[in-house]
Design an enzyme around this catalytic site. Structure first.
Site, PDB file in Angstrom:
ATOM      1  N   PHE A 177       0.886  -0.870   0.228  1.00 16.56           N
ATOM      2  CA  PHE A 177      -0.427   0.256  -0.508  1.00 16.56           C
ATOM      3  C   PHE A 177       1.042   0.845   0.052  1.00 16.56           C
ATOM      4  CE2 PHE A 177      -4.531   1.580   1.210  1.00 16.56           C
ATOM      5  CZ  PHE A 177      -4.610   0.170  -0.185  1.00 16.56           C
TER       6      PHE A 177
ATOM      7  N   GLN B 224      -7.866  14.927   2.898  1.00 17.68           N
ATOM      8  CA  GLN B 224      -7.503  13.973   2.434  1.00 17.68           C
ATOM      9  C   GLN B 224      -7.764  14.472   0.220  1.00 17.68           C
ATOM     10  OE1 GLN B 224      -6.653   9.988   2.418  1.00 17.68           O
ATOM     11  NE2 GLN B 224      -4.457  10.652   2.819  1.00 17.68           N
TER      12      GLN B 224
ATOM     13  N   HIS C  64      -8.270  12.501  -2.438  1.00 14.71           N
ATOM     14  CA  HIS C  64      -7.706  10.382  -2.837  1.00 14.71           C
ATOM     15  C   HIS C  64      -7.066  10.241  -4.314  1.00 14.71           C
ATOM     16  CE1 HIS C  64      -7.766   6.150  -3.595  1.00 14.71           C
ATOM     17  NE2 HIS C  64      -7.640   6.081  -2.602  1.00 14.71           N
TER      18      HIS C  64
ATOM     19  N   LEU D 118     -14.843   5.745  -4.864  1.00 16.14           N
ATOM     20  CA  LEU D 118     -13.485   5.847  -4.966  1.00 16.14           C
ATOM     21  C   LEU D 118     -13.226   4.163  -5.742  1.00 16.14           C
ATOM     22  CD1 LEU D 118     -11.007   5.160  -2.894  1.00 16.14           C
ATOM     23  CD2 LEU D 118     -12.050   4.021  -1.712  1.00 16.14           C
TER      24      LEU D 118
ATOM     25  N   GLU E 167      -7.077   2.093  -3.837  1.00 17.56           N
ATOM     26  CA  GLU E 167      -5.711   2.337  -3.483  1.00 17.56           C
ATOM     27  C   GLU E 167      -5.176   0.341  -3.841  1.00 17.56           C
ATOM     28  OE1 GLU E 167      -3.413   4.839  -1.173  1.00 17.56           O
ATOM     29  OE2 GLU E 167      -1.529   3.300  -0.448  1.00 17.56           O
TER      30      GLU E 167
ATOM     31  N   ARG F  41      -0.656   9.946  -0.220  1.00 15.31           N
ATOM     32  CA  ARG F  41      -1.569   9.868  -1.213  1.00 15.31           C
ATOM     33  C   ARG F  41      -1.416  11.766  -1.923  1.00 15.31           C
ATOM     34  NH1 ARG F  41      -7.127   7.169   1.974  1.00 15.31           N
ATOM     35  NH2 ARG F  41      -6.171   5.093   0.790  1.00 15.31           N
TER      36      ARG F  41
ATOM     37  N   HIS G  64     -11.654  12.457   0.072  1.00 13.81           N
ATOM     38  CA  HIS G  64     -11.829  11.616   0.873  1.00 13.81           C
ATOM     39  C   HIS G  64     -11.866  11.195   1.661  1.00 13.81           C
ATOM     40  CE1 HIS G  64     -11.289   7.261   0.472  1.00 13.81           C
ATOM     41  NE2 HIS G  64     -10.448   6.543   0.803  1.00 13.81           N
TER      42      HIS G  64
ATOM     43  N   ARG H  57      -3.125  11.197   5.714  1.00 15.72           N
ATOM     44  CA  ARG H  57      -3.087   9.982   6.398  1.00 15.72           C
ATOM     45  C   ARG H  57      -2.878   8.859   5.451  1.00 15.72           C
ATOM     46  NH1 ARG H  57      -6.310   5.882   5.529  1.00 15.72           N
ATOM     47  NH2 ARG H  57      -8.519   7.664   4.342  1.00 15.72           N
TER      48      ARG H  57
END
Lengths: 323, 559
Positions: free
Chosen positions: B114, B227, B229, B239, B242, B273, B337, B372
């Site tokens: 990730f 954030q 995304h 969404l 990721e 991100r 996001h 984050r």
């Protein structure tokens, strides 16, 4: 595109409430979902329209309703694929469950069925310090069931629940299977005997009539009916072979294997037991009615031509390696 | 009389985890949610949950360092240490509860890579990890015997002698107003995505808890850290996980070039991100996109992998954009996001208000700082949900219920709500005010920001707040009056929006999710500190809070 949403509405706060149809004409983008249309109606045209919705991406399970007569998620259905020749789409609340207002139905019954199957993992042994060891295949198989988002589409269109509210139904039984098929649930071999015993009771796994509506309408590919069939197999394999359901299945299959067609007359005694007089006597009036209406199956059951070929088929299914 | 030692507001992962933990401490616990718990937005977490499991050679310190670096050094290192140290047990607890995590060849929990992390420590259930965890948490909630108020909407907090002692709430199904008394309250109300249009967030994510707490005097921290995304779907803005890039997907510009080579040569598409979103926005601004989008390319991953690990997002692409990621590239762009900021808490969830706790996205511990990491939000919910549940339950032991006139509180709230319903029908509609707010926020508080833009949004928000006092409610009835609920939510959203704009204007540097074209560099000398907003007479009042630095000295961020 210009479309008409024909929506079944219900307002419980008027005198003698009754549902009624209301048409809304609106213009939408070609890519709009049914939910986009409903939100546009609610925001721009009529704020009194009530519906549940949240994620817009088929994961929260809020917006199940009947679209053109079949249950589905409004957020997963594109309007242009659901229009008739006059550019009309028909929207109703989900079935089986009582309507609260407009497209909102009362889920109390849905959840009470889920609660009935003790919906949480019940391992019998001691918990390991780290994770349980399990095969990826077993987990992927389970994930096919835990993909259920509890939207109620299967319950809405279940043809058994429609007439028999005592049936546990496709969602609760699929939920139950999610545990009986979990290697972590039940005894050291992963067999959940207590669950299977309970699900064997009337209103449980044997009450499904295999109409496959739940498989058709499930937006997540959970295929509840297939899980119910798998539950039956698990139950028989766990030794619960002396129930109405198991005997019914066995009698059905024996008859076919023997004669190539169903011996309807003997199906009932073979299922409930030839000496089970109270039940058989109970059914006598029904048999009599059938007789007087010329609907009693033939007393003498005959084999079909080439019944031996059916038997061969059975052998191939039961022992694929040998044939 | 409805009363409980601990009242948890919000029944997503953090809320249910808190309720279960508080119940296990022996407290009487209730959980209240405006939707049924399994409809909560925790569902939307797709990719997974991070944890450093020592039995496979990972260490919590490495996870903590990646998190600190990901936060652009604004995350509080003491809190990050707590989160990363607790991660292993929290994850194993979820597995024991019944989550069907994907496995490796030995039957142990499997991992995927990730963003922003140097090793694969993200545990997952296909691409619907949040949903799988949420439903299992609900199973445990049922087992725990916590009282559930499902489809109840909290409209206000009740304070007596400077202490929150209950809430007023609307039972949506009947339209009746109730007071629920409690000794402690835990906010687990999630984020505020609907302040922005578009957003990946569900329609229910309206900042209710942050606004309720703020209006009661709670501190909101890091509110400028919103954030965006990197991979949200063209059109609807839904969404695309990721996990796609974690499994090896590329980002391509209109010429088919993997542009991340120029921004993050080592981590490429798996940089953090904020970095990837900025890269995309820079390319889009330079005209290297098509219809405002760049492309996510999964085709080389092959059908088998996609069907096993990314099947849900494949469905989303087909249903909402008409593209099949097995054969097509997916048009994506940065989209709002997640909210790093929120109600300021310590590591036990305590806020500055006695008896009030917060956990999950509505809280700011702060473990995410300026940005984050993917798959740290699920971890945040269960670690700090549990800690706040335990702490709130223990705090009840020496605490008596505070007496107040319940009937009067009910009548007062009924009157206030009736006034909203009785407004004349001639004002701007809820939907149009929300859309104007969302578009203004998305224009000026997005990936790149500057003072002029943010001042424009401040101006917009003032006008919209004024309009808000006149938005009409079509539905005058009681049963399932969602029209009324939306009107009340809009008020919460506008309060939160103002704190975001004010905090972002205050921070005069670029850090994490805040990239200011007028202050393009990180300025540790002046701005290595949290911005804290509290409600004042004329809107949010700003103060600062120091950043906890335990062992990782701030340095330049490179991926």
């Amino acid at each position: 595109m210009d479309v008409t949403f024909k929506i079944k509405r219900y307002d419980p706060e008027v005198e003698a409430p009754e549902s009624y149809w209301q048409d809304f004409s609106l213009t939408l983008d070609d890519s709009a979902t049914v939910l986009d249309g409903l939100i546009k109606i609610r925001e721009d045209m009529d704020g009194t329209l009530s519906l549940r919705c949240s994620c817009r991406s088929a994961i929260c399970g809020s917006c199940a309703m009947r679209i053109n007569g079949h249950a589905g998620l409004a957020c997963k259905m594109q309007v242009r694929l659901a229009l008739d020749d006059d550019n009309v789409i028909i929207i109703e609340p989900a079935g089986v469950m009582p309507v609260v207002k407009d497209l909102v139905v009362d889920f109390d019954m849905f959840w009470s069925k889920i609660m009935e199957v003790d919906p949480y993992l019940r391992p019998e042994g001691t918990e390991p310090d780290a994770e349980y060891i399990a095969s990826n295949e077993a987990m992927l198989h389970l994930s096919g069931v835990t993909a259920c988002i509890m939207c109620g589409a299967c319950v809405s269109d279940c043809t058994v629940m429609e007439v028999d509210p005592t049936f546990l139904g496709p969602a609760a039984l699929a939920k139950a299977y999610r545990f009986t098929a979990d290697p972590r649930d039940g005894d050291a071999q992963g067999v959940s005997r207590d669950r299977l015993e309970a699900l064997n009771e009337p209103t449980g796994m044997w009450d499904c009539t295999r109409c496959a509506e739940c498989v058709e309408v499930c937006p997540k590919g959970v295929a509840p009916m297939d899980r119910i069939m798998a539950l039956r197999e698990q139950a028989i394999n766990a030794g619960f072979d002396n129930t109405y359901g198991a005997r019914h299945a066995e009698a059905f299959s024996n008859s076919l294997e023997h004669s190539g067609q169903l011996d309807e007359l003997r199906l009932v005694p073979n299922t409930v037991g030839v000496f089970n007089l109270p039940v058989l006597l109970n059914m006598a009036p029904e048999a009599l009615r059938a007789l007087t209406h010329g609907k009693l199956p033939p007393i003498i059951h005959k084999k079909i031509e080439n019944a031996d070929r059916v038997r061969k088929l059975f052998r191939r299914v039961e022992d694929p390696d040998r044939s | 009389m409805l009363e409980h030692d601990v009242l948890v507001i919000g029944a997503g992962l953090a809320g249910m985890r808190a309720a279960i933990a508080a119940r296990a401490e022996g407290a009487s616990v209730a959980i209240i949610s405006k939707v049924h718990p399994v409809r909560s937005h925790s569902n939307a977490a797709q990719g997974g949950i991070n944890a450093a499991l020592t039995d496979r050679g990972d260490g919590w310190e490495d996870h903590a360092y990646d998190t600190v670096k990901g936060s652009d050094y604004l995350g509080d290192q003491d809190a990050i240490e707590v989160m990363c140290q607790s991660a292993g047990q929290a994850l194993i607890d979820m597995e024991h509860f019944g989550v069907t995590f994907n496995r490796d060849d030995e039957g142990k929990l499997g991992t995927r890579a990730f963003g922003g992390q140097r090793r694969a420590r993200t545990f997952f259930v296909g691409d619907f990890t949040g949903q799988a965890m949420l439903h299992v948490m609900f199973e445990q909630l049922i087992k725990s015997g916590v009282r559930r108020y499902e489809e109840w909407f909290v409209t206000g907090l009740i304070e007596e002698d400077g202490r929150v002692c209950g809430v007023t709430a609307l039972e949506i199904r009947t339209g009746q107003v109730f007071v629920i008394r409690s000794k402690t309250v835990i906010f687990c109300t999630g984020g505020l995505g609907r302040l922005f249009e578009p957003s990946t967030n569900a329609l229910i994510v309206t900042g209710d808890g942050m606004a309720l707490a703020y209006n009661a005097g709670a501190q909101l921290m890091d509110m400028e850290m919103v954030q965006y995304h990197p991979t949200t779907l063209a059109g609807s803005g839904v969404l695309i996980s990721e996990a796609a890039r974690g499994e090896g997907a590329y980002l391509l510009d209109k010429n088919g070039e993997r542009f991340m080579e120029r921004y993050a040569p080592n981590m490429m598409e798996l940089a953090s991100r904020d970095v990837v979103s900025r890269a995309e926005q820079t390319e889009l601004n330079a005209g290297n996109g098509v219809n405002g989008c760049v492309y996510l390319d999964c085709r080389h991953l092959g059908k088998a992998l996609i069907m096993e690990k990314l099947s849900q997002i494949r469905e989303i692409g087909i249903d909402l954009a008409g593209v099949d990621m097995i054969t097509d590239t997916i048009p994506i762009r940065p989209g709002m996001h997640y909210m790093m900021g929120g109600i300021k808490t310590d590591v036990d969830g305590q806020t500055n208000l006695p008896g009030v706790y917060a956990a999950g996205e509505c809280a700011c511990v702060s473990v995410h700082g300026g940005n984050r990491l993917g798959a740290n939000s699920l971890l945040d919910t269960i670690v700090f949900g549990q800690r706040s549940g335990v702490h709130a339950a223990q705090a009840c032991r020496d605490q008596e219920y505070i007496e107040f006139d319940v009937e009067q509180a009910v009548r007062r709230e009924e009157r206030r709500i009736q006034e909203v319903i009785d407004r004349p029908q001639n004002g701007d509609r809820v939907g149009s005010v929300r859309l104007a707010m969302g578009e203004s926020m998305n224009r000026n508080l997005a990936v790149y920001r500057d003072e002029a833009g943010m001042l424009e949004t401040m101006h917009d928000l003032r006008g919209l707040k004024e309009k808000y006092t006149r938005v009409p409610v079509d539905n005058k009835n009681r049963v399932f009056n969602t029209d009324l609920v939306f009107a009340l939510e809009l008020g919460f959203m506008l309060d939160c929006a103002e704190t975001i704009a004010v905090s972002a204007l205050e921070r005069k540097d670029s850090r994490g999710a805040q990239a200011r074209t007028d202050y393009p560099n990180r300025d540790d000398e002046n701005w290595m500190k949290h911005i804290v907003a509290v409600k004042g007479e004329e809107g949010p009042e700003i103060s600062y809070s120091p950043v906890s630095i335990t062992r990782w000295t701030p340095e330049e961020r490179k991926y």
